[in-house]
Write a protein that holds these residues in place. Structure first.
Motif, PDB file in Angstrom:
ATOM      1  N   ASP B 190       0.871  -1.183   0.000  1.00  0.00           N
ATOM      2  CA  ASP B 190       0.000   0.000   0.000  1.00  0.00           C
ATOM      3  C   ASP B 190       0.910   1.235   0.000  1.00  0.00           C
ATOM      4  N   THR B 191       1.623   1.377  -1.089  1.00  0.00           N
ATOM      5  CA  THR B 191       2.741   2.323  -1.208  1.00  0.00           C
ATOM      6  C   THR B 191       2.371   3.749  -0.795  1.00  0.00           C
ATOM      7  N   MET B 192       1.157   4.184  -1.193  1.00  0.00           N
ATOM      8  CA  MET B 192       0.771   5.563  -0.900  1.00  0.00           C
ATOM      9  C   MET B 192      -0.426   5.664   0.047  1.00  0.00           C
ATOM     10  N   ALA B 193      -0.668   4.572   0.773  1.00  0.00           N
ATOM     11  CA  ALA B 193      -1.646   4.587   1.868  1.00  0.00           C
ATOM     12  C   ALA B 193      -3.063   4.922   1.396  1.00  0.00           C
ATOM     13  N   TRP B 194      -3.532   4.136   0.439  1.00  0.00           N
ATOM     14  CA  TRP B 194      -4.925   4.262   0.007  1.00  0.00           C
ATOM     15  C   TRP B 194      -5.807   3.158   0.587  1.00  0.00           C
ATOM     16  N   ALA B 195      -5.231   2.240   1.319  1.00  0.00           N
ATOM     17  CA  ALA B 195      -6.017   1.109   1.819  1.00  0.00           C
ATOM     18  C   ALA B 195      -6.811   1.475   3.062  1.00  0.00           C
ATOM     19  N   THR B 196      -7.942   0.830   3.212  1.00  0.00           N
ATOM     20  CA  THR B 196      -8.720   0.825   4.456  1.00  0.00           C
ATOM     21  C   THR B 196      -8.943  -0.641   4.833  1.00  0.00           C
ATOM     22  N   PRO B 197      -9.316  -0.907   6.073  1.00  0.00           N
ATOM     23  CA  PRO B 197      -9.517  -2.299   6.472  1.00  0.00           C
ATOM     24  C   PRO B 197     -10.520  -3.029   5.576  1.00  0.00           C
ATOM     25  N   ASP B 198     -11.511  -2.287   5.163  1.00  0.00           N
ATOM     26  CA  ASP B 198     -12.535  -2.808   4.276  1.00  0.00           C
ATOM     27  C   ASP B 198     -11.951  -3.262   2.929  1.00  0.00           C
ATOM     28  N   LYS B 199     -11.098  -2.419   2.334  1.00  0.00           N
ATOM     29  CA  LYS B 199     -10.459  -2.770   1.053  1.00  0.00           C
ATOM     30  C   LYS B 199      -9.537  -3.967   1.236  1.00  0.00           C
ATOM     31  N   ILE B 200      -8.776  -3.978   2.336  1.00  0.00           N
ATOM     32  CA  ILE B 200      -7.885  -5.102   2.632  1.00  0.00           C
ATOM     33  C   ILE B 200      -8.691  -6.397   2.672  1.00  0.00           C
ATOM     34  N   ARG B 201      -9.793  -6.337   3.364  1.00  0.00           N
ATOM     35  CA  ARG B 201     -10.616  -7.527   3.551  1.00  0.00           C
ATOM     36  C   ARG B 201     -11.181  -8.027   2.224  1.00  0.00           C
ATOM     37  N   ARG B 202     -11.737  -7.109   1.436  1.00  0.00           N
ATOM     38  CA  ARG B 202     -12.333  -7.543   0.174  1.00  0.00           C
ATOM     39  C   ARG B 202     -11.268  -8.035  -0.809  1.00  0.00           C
ATOM     40  N   LEU B 204      -8.319  -9.443  -0.049  1.00  0.00           N
ATOM     41  CA  LEU B 204      -7.823 -10.749   0.383  1.00  0.00           C
ATOM     42  C   LEU B 204      -8.857 -11.830   0.107  1.00  0.00           C
ATOM     43  N   ASP B 205     -10.109 -11.491   0.348  1.00  0.00           N
ATOM     44  CA  ASP B 205     -11.180 -12.444   0.081  1.00  0.00           C
ATOM     45  C   ASP B 205     -11.152 -12.874  -1.387  1.00  0.00           C
ATOM     46  N   ALA B 206     -11.024 -11.889  -2.281  1.00  0.00           N
ATOM     47  CA  ALA B 206     -10.998 -12.197  -3.717  1.00  0.00           C
ATOM     48  C   ALA B 206      -9.756 -12.995  -4.093  1.00  0.00           C
ATOM     49  N   ILE B 207      -8.619 -12.625  -3.530  1.00  0.00           N
ATOM     50  CA  ILE B 207      -7.360 -13.307  -3.878  1.00  0.00           C
ATOM     51  C   ILE B 207      -7.379 -14.761  -3.417  1.00  0.00           C
ATOM     52  N   TYR B 208      -7.781 -14.970  -2.158  1.00  0.00           N
ATOM     53  CA  TYR B 208      -7.807 -16.342  -1.638  1.00  0.00           C
ATOM     54  C   TYR B 208      -8.828 -17.201  -2.394  1.00  0.00           C
ATOM     55  N   GLY B 213      -4.602 -21.663  -2.124  1.00  0.00           N
ATOM     56  CA  GLY B 213      -3.322 -21.972  -1.485  1.00  0.00           C
ATOM     57  C   GLY B 213      -2.297 -20.852  -1.530  1.00  0.00           C
ATOM     58  N   ILE B 214      -2.644 -19.724  -2.122  1.00  0.00           N
ATOM     59  CA  ILE B 214      -1.670 -18.633  -2.225  1.00  0.00           C
ATOM     60  C   ILE B 214      -1.451 -17.989  -0.848  1.00  0.00           C
ATOM     61  N   GLU B 215      -0.203 -17.569  -0.603  1.00  0.00           N
ATOM     62  CA  GLU B 215       0.063 -16.796   0.610  1.00  0.00           C
ATOM     63  C   GLU B 215       0.212 -15.333   0.244  1.00  0.00           C
ATOM     64  N   VAL B 216      -0.313 -14.463   1.103  1.00  0.00           N
ATOM     65  CA  VAL B 216      -0.244 -13.030   0.844  1.00  0.00           C
ATOM     66  C   VAL B 216       0.553 -12.373   1.961  1.00  0.00           C
ATOM     67  N   SER B 217       1.411 -11.433   1.607  1.00  0.00           N
ATOM     68  CA  SER B 217       2.063 -10.605   2.623  1.00  0.00           C
ATOM     69  C   SER B 217       1.651  -9.157   2.397  1.00  0.00           C
ATOM     70  N   MET B 237      -7.934 -11.958   8.153  1.00  0.00           N
ATOM     71  CA  MET B 237      -8.268 -12.664   6.913  1.00  0.00           C
ATOM     72  C   MET B 237      -7.282 -13.776   6.605  1.00  0.00           C
ATOM     73  N   GLY B 238      -6.220 -13.899   7.410  1.00  0.00           N
ATOM     74  CA  GLY B 238      -5.304 -15.017   7.192  1.00  0.00           C
ATOM     75  C   GLY B 238      -3.890 -14.641   6.775  1.00  0.00           C
ATOM     76  N   VAL B 239      -3.583 -13.347   6.706  1.00  0.00           N
ATOM     77  CA  VAL B 239      -2.217 -12.944   6.350  1.00  0.00           C
ATOM     78  C   VAL B 239      -1.293 -13.249   7.525  1.00  0.00           C
ATOM     79  N   ARG B 240      -0.150 -13.850   7.227  1.00  0.00           N
ATOM     80  CA  ARG B 240       0.784 -14.248   8.288  1.00  0.00           C
ATOM     81  C   ARG B 240       2.155 -13.615   8.117  1.00  0.00           C
ATOM     82  N   GLU B 241       2.294 -12.694   7.166  1.00  0.00           N
ATOM     83  CA  GLU B 241       3.603 -12.094   6.922  1.00  0.00           C
ATOM     84  C   GLU B 241       3.427 -10.604   6.630  1.00  0.00           C
ATOM     85  N   PHE B 242       4.196  -9.791   7.339  1.00  0.00           N
ATOM     86  CA  PHE B 242       4.073  -8.338   7.230  1.00  0.00           C
ATOM     87  C   PHE B 242       5.453  -7.710   7.160  1.00  0.00           C
TER      88      PHE B 242
END
Lengths: 322, 322
Positions: B190-202, B204-208, B213-217, B237-242
């Protein structure tokens, strides 16, 4: 994944909680200017002063002058904090404040109560009864609401576990029942920043399951950087009312933190709400201006981010205008 | 409500992302001292330098000296950033860095790419191919991983919607497939800080749902005060790497923010994880010490809260010892 949109009510605490902790003596006119700016930004409830002992909290000794000077917009609630009958009498005497029914507030930590109010739980309850009696003489009835301070933990007592919190909330209900009141709304104050999103979630889950139809409001401090994550967890669980402070003003003078960060920041929180589609009724640009004004008034950087980072709505407009 | 406990992997970016943005010329010895302190705090992956053009980023001109001076602990990955073949060659030439397979990184915003790297998407892909070829000559294969920068929005292009993000992620998969690689792990920045928890959630939901089996950081910036709430939504949502930065060091020098706040703060985030029962393997007290060291080194306050507010574990100990 569904997206539910809600109205979020934001109660501004900055002028009271913020200026109370500032060591500098802030001119009364500056306080009034900030409160007027907050009114212009669309806030519907603003806590503008604290009627406490001026010897203990000199920064609030101009409470009457602040209340007298504010440009009050009809429909907006201007409130004050009072912790004893004398403070209540002073607040009522201004004739300009929204004197709401006295709520049934309880502190979850006896150790904090001793330190913050020099009181035992029994003493505090007795004072509260006195306040309810005095308010009654002015025609102000007790409220169907309560509040729990130090709801999640205390720097002097430690963790407040879920069972302990639920016990305290039950005691709030019992206290109200003595006056024939039914608690419809309960505030949880994370006075010393012991909450995490996980604790918020489990607490709200237990409260909603135990007290059907109850509304919960949250008062969050950012001392350990958790305020926004806790607020998000709160929204997610159904909380629709939050106390916030412009620019992130605030902190707790009795909490033994030198570097205590302030409250959940009004404009940052409003930004999150609006970006997630929840309505706050607030003008974000004016909130940012008010936050910058607050920063100029206190004379040091305030922790809020949006006043420096900028809102996305302004960037979107600039990109569209190209 | 069940409580699942996880291991959270925290990759430290502070020495690279933080010192890169500081205008002051920070002595090489100070950089090394901080990196050593981060090693002592238990971090398993630390990005310690950036091999970029020293004319453009003078603060990184001592990259080789930093890498040479660090006390490297066996088992810990010390990495560097390189954005072109020359940088990669310099990193490899140190002989001390963990040169991981070249990942398939894509920027979601063409406007940012033009501004940040003076490149079109086609130019960037060509450079990436060159890097993969050069790495191959050193025996370094391409990685089964990718990254999307500006994943949620861009100050110069605007919102990156979910469909656009998913399109970019698909292009990462296609790019990898050209080399016979299968994307097993994708980073969202989120290079320029446009994310909100809601966007993160949606997102990740779409990606998973799309890539089993994909992992997201996640790599999160706190420019608008959302980093911790976004991180919580990610964990949830299941992210384990930050990626994080000690003290909240960092920001993006190309993002047109004067007051850009830094990255998700290492010690504040580790605190949230540990308090919620997730294991980070980190020593929180040492992290706090490292954050205070970082603050002394840069010579101005850093945004992290825990270094001022204090951890709860230390308060619990003090209360128990009474």
């Amino acid at each position: 994944m569904s997206r539910q949109v809600h109205s979020i009510r934001i109660n501004e605490d900055g002028p009271r909680e913020g200026f109370q902790i500032e060591s500098a003596s802030i001119p009364t006119a500056d306080k009034i200017e900030l409160i007027d700016a907050l009114t212009e930004a669309g806030l519907q409830e603003i806590q503008i002063a604290s009627f406490v002992n001026p010897k203990k909290v000199p920064s609030m000794s101009d409470a009457e002058a602040v209340v007298a000077g504010v440009k009050m917009r009809p429909g907006v609630k201007y409130t004050a904090l009072y912790m004893n009958p004398r403070g209540l009498e002073r607040a009522i005497a201004t004739g300009r404040l929204s004197i709401e029914g006295i709520g049934f507030s309880v502190c979850a930590s006896e150790a904090f109560l001793a330190r913050n109010e020099n009181a035992t739980p029994a003493m505090r309850k007795r004072r509260k009864r006195e306040m309810i009696d005095i308010a009654g003489k002015f025609g102000v009835a007790p409220a169907n609401s309560g509040n729990v301070s130090a709801a999640f933990g205390c720097n002097f007592q430690g963790d407040i576990g879920l069972d302990a919190l639920m016990g305290v909330i039950e005691s709030v209900h019992e206290f109200a029942a003595e006056y024939g009141c039914k608690i419809e709304r309960i505030g949880l104050s994370d006075t010393m920043a012991w909450a995490t999103p996980d604790k918020i979630r489990r607490s709200l889950d237990a409260i909603y399951n135990t007290y059907s139809g109850i509304e919960v409001s949250l008062h969050l401090h950012d001392t350990r950087g958790m305020a926004m994550a806790n607020a998000f967890a709160g929204i997610d669980m159904g909380v629709r009312e939050f106390d916030t402070s412009i620019g992130g003003l605030g902190g707790c003078p009795f909490a033994a933190h030198k570097g205590a960060a302030g409250n959940l920041c009004t404009e940052d929180f409003a930004f999150m709400c609006e970006e997630m589609g929840h309505q706050t009724g607030l003008d974000l640009d004016r909130l940012i201006e008010a936050a910058r004004l607050a920063e100029r008034i206190v004379g040091h950087p305030l922790p809020g981010k949006l006043k420096d980072g900028g809102s996305l709505s302004s960037l979107r407009k600039a990109i569209q205008a190209r």
